[in-house]
Structures are given as structure tokens and as C-alpha cells.
Write a protein that holds these residues in place. Sequence first.
Motif, short mmCIF file in Angstrom:
data_model
loop_
_atom_site.label_atom_id
_atom_site.label_comp_id
_atom_site.label_asym_id
_atom_site.label_seq_id
_atom_site.Cartn_x
_atom_site.Cartn_y
_atom_site.Cartn_z
N ASN A 307 53.33 36.58 -32.28
CA ASN A 307 54.79 36.43 -32.35
C ASN A 307 55.29 36.07 -30.95
O ASN A 307 54.51 36.08 -29.98
N PRO A 308 56.56 35.73 -30.80
CA PRO A 308 57.05 35.27 -29.49
C PRO A 308 56.78 36.24 -28.34
O PRO A 308 56.38 35.82 -27.26
N ALA A 309 56.99 37.54 -28.57
CA ALA A 309 56.75 38.50 -27.50
C ALA A 309 55.28 38.52 -27.09
O ALA A 309 54.94 38.59 -25.91
N GLY A 310 54.39 38.41 -28.10
CA GLY A 310 52.96 38.41 -27.81
C GLY A 310 52.52 37.16 -27.06
O GLY A 310 51.69 37.22 -26.15
N TRP A 311 53.08 36.00 -27.43
CA TRP A 311 52.74 34.76 -26.72
C TRP A 311 53.21 34.83 -25.27
O TRP A 311 52.51 34.39 -24.36
N LEU A 312 54.37 35.41 -25.04
CA LEU A 312 54.89 35.51 -23.68
C LEU A 312 53.95 36.34 -22.81
O LEU A 312 53.63 35.95 -21.67
N GLU A 313 53.49 37.47 -23.32
CA GLU A 313 52.56 38.31 -22.56
C GLU A 313 51.23 37.58 -22.34
O GLU A 313 50.63 37.67 -21.27
N THR A 314 50.78 36.85 -23.36
CA THR A 314 49.48 36.18 -23.26
C THR A 314 49.49 35.07 -22.23
O THR A 314 48.51 34.86 -21.51
N PHE A 315 50.60 34.34 -22.12
CA PHE A 315 50.68 33.26 -21.13
C PHE A 315 50.43 33.80 -19.72
O PHE A 315 49.89 33.09 -18.87
N SER A 316 50.82 35.04 -19.46
CA SER A 316 50.65 35.60 -18.12
C SER A 316 49.18 35.87 -17.79
O SER A 316 48.85 36.10 -16.63
N LEU A 317 48.31 35.85 -18.79
CA LEU A 317 46.88 36.10 -18.56
C LEU A 317 46.12 34.85 -18.16
O LEU A 317 44.99 34.93 -17.67
N ILE A 318 46.71 33.69 -18.39
CA ILE A 318 45.98 32.44 -18.21
C ILE A 318 45.99 32.02 -16.75
O ILE A 318 47.01 32.08 -16.07
#
Length: 412
Positions: A307-318
Motif C-alpha cells: 500500500n502507499p505507506a509501505g511503498w514509501l518506507e520501502t523506497f528508503s531502503l533502496i
Amino acid sequence: MAGNQEPLSPRARLAVTAGKAAAAVSRAAGRGSGSVIGGKVALRLDPDLLAQVAHHLDVVLVSATNGKTTTTRLIAEALRANGGVVSNALGANMPAGITSALAGGSDAQYGVIEVDEKYLATVARDVTPKAIALLNLSRDQLDRAAETRMLAERWREGLSGTKAVVIANADDPLVVWAASSAPNVVWVAAGQEWKDDAWSCPACGGVMQRPDDDWFCAECGFRRPTPSWALSGDEVLDPHGSAWPIKLQLPGRANKANATTSAAVAAAFGVPPQVALERMHAVTAVAGRYDVVDYRGRQVRLLLAKNPAGWLETFSLIDAPPAPVILSVNARGADGTDTSWLWDVDYSRLAGHPICVIGDRKLDLAVRLEVAGVDFQVCESPAEAVSASPPGRIEAIANYTAFQDLRRVVGN
């Protein structure tokens, strides 16, 4: 007394046996772990089974839109310092899956249970938890999940008068409003990067004010409570002001927040923060999430974002560009069939990364990326996407069923 199970009734024993048989048939047919179908069969034979198999356990319930599977695993690891743990570690988080998990843990002292947000009140009524951890609430599965304010209201009603200690995220206004009906709440400053579901006051509908890390409603006075636990950089601050280093192999700020909440839960059961955090270091992946696998001569890291919140957190890992990225989105029953949430995700954060798009709804995602001005190419399969990706470890981000598809293909 936790850890001393009373004998199950004959009906309950029959239900457990039938459930295990159904699960075994499901596994043999290659249809997954069988925990859900096993639980459904067992509950059909004995609707009171969940309460019976939980009766001897000190139960912790963990609920949220994002992070509940990982936090459940971290809490379970911490509590093993004190005794045996049974948990629905694979994420089957509705009553049937929970019943299956607990039915297999007769010698355990603790039950650490992830619960779908919609079922929290129902499961809490059946299992009489000693603790409930609430992490966050945000939009998810738009075609079938309740609006976040409605979910918060359901939580608030279900938690009213609970005897459980509620460990709740002080930085999410929806969680705070929901948890405030409980008599005994431990507030944790775990952070909230995604704020787009909490700009209006859940108590009165007024506009939330958000100066720095604080929040309050100027109209009704509803405001952020003072936390007793906090995430501070790479440390957990406990209620006594002591700082304990977070020792995780899992990446990202979100998992440090999960560890902070988990330490607060463990402390409620007498596990000191230092012991809890050291034990959490053993967790390297959670149901395949964060695993780095070798596929077609390339390293691929598997990341789940639903979901949007999860994608936002995941982008920070890349890693910074030019790290190659594969994006995969499905819209099957378990994902929710409405993909309009893609427009809530800031895909401009991926600018500069070589991107390949796969999955059932790859064209929906392609349109969204094109509007965001992000370069990409559409591929028909994971193999094609890996072959098209330039050198470097590939970051593969997928929503729920797309993630499961990817795991099957890459052999993990």
C-alpha cells in the motif's frame, strides 16, 4: 496459569485433528501451508476452539496496516528468552489461521499473534490477550477495507475496558484515538513517515497541526500523548531514560520502529530491553521479506510493499541510482482489486533508477510511472526483467500476491 493447558474437550480434540488433516491434504496438493483451510475446518466443528487453544497462553496480539508480520516475529524472538512461543509466523492473521497456529502450540507459554486490523476486536474477545501492540493505520485494499477512521473506531470500541496492556504508537493520531479507550496504555514514539491518512482529527474532524514531531487538533485539544518508550536514531530509549542499541539485520527505519515497539512489549513480560534487542538480531528475513537470492547469476533482494505507506518506507531502503529496480503489482483477491492506490505513491523517488515493470497490472503501473516522469520498461516475466537490468544487486518490490509469485520463480 499460562503454560499449563487444561485438557481440550472431546469436540475440540476432534476439531484439531480434523483441521490438521485438512491442512496436510492442502500441503500435499501444493496449495500452501494449509493453515487457513485447517483452521476453517476446525472452527466449523467447534466454533469455540480459538478460546480453548489460547486459554493457557499469555497472548500478545499485534495489529497494524504495515509491519505486523515483522513485529510479531521480533516479539516472539524476544519472548523466547522467558519461555516457549507459538506464533502465526507465516502471516495467516484471520481467525482460521490464528486457530491453526495456536492449536499446534500446546507446550508453549506465550502466543504471539498477528491479527488483521478488521478482526482485532473479535480475536481479542476470544483469546483474552495480556498485551496488544498497535503500530499504525493507513489506507489499504481500497475495494474492501474499511476507511481508516472506521477501522480506528472499531478498534476504539473493541479496546474499551480491555484488561490487556496496550502498547501503541504515539505518533499515529488514528492509533492514539483508538487506544485511548483502553485503561492501560504504554505509548511508544515509533514515528510515522506516511501522514496522508491522518490530517483530520479522528475525534472531531478538525485539521491536525503537525509542528516538527508533534501533532494536535487546535479545535478539540486532542493531542499526541507523552511517550514512555522512543526510537532515537539507532537506539531505544526506555521509560527510565536508558538508551539501548538496536541490533537488527533487518534494514530500514521502519524495522527500528518495529523493534522499539517489540522491546516495549517484551518489557511488559519481564524481558529487559538489552536481552530483547540482542535476541532480535537473529531475525534475518520474515516470510521471505528482505531475502537476497541468487537468480540467473544475479543477486535479487525481495521487498514487500502492499500500500502507499509501505511503498514509501520501502523506497528508503533502496541504494542510490543506478541500482536496478523491478516493480511488480497484481490485483487479485488477496491484494484488493482496486489499483487506484498507485496514484497515492510518489514514484518520482525512483527517478534515475533503471526500472522494469512486471505483474498482472504492469500496464496500470506503467501509466502511473509515465505520469510521474520516471523511465521504465515493461517486461513479461521476472526472467526477462532480470536479463534487462544493468549490473548491480536488483531491488525487487512487489505487492502481496506478486511477491509470492516472485518468491516461487526465484526459488525462495
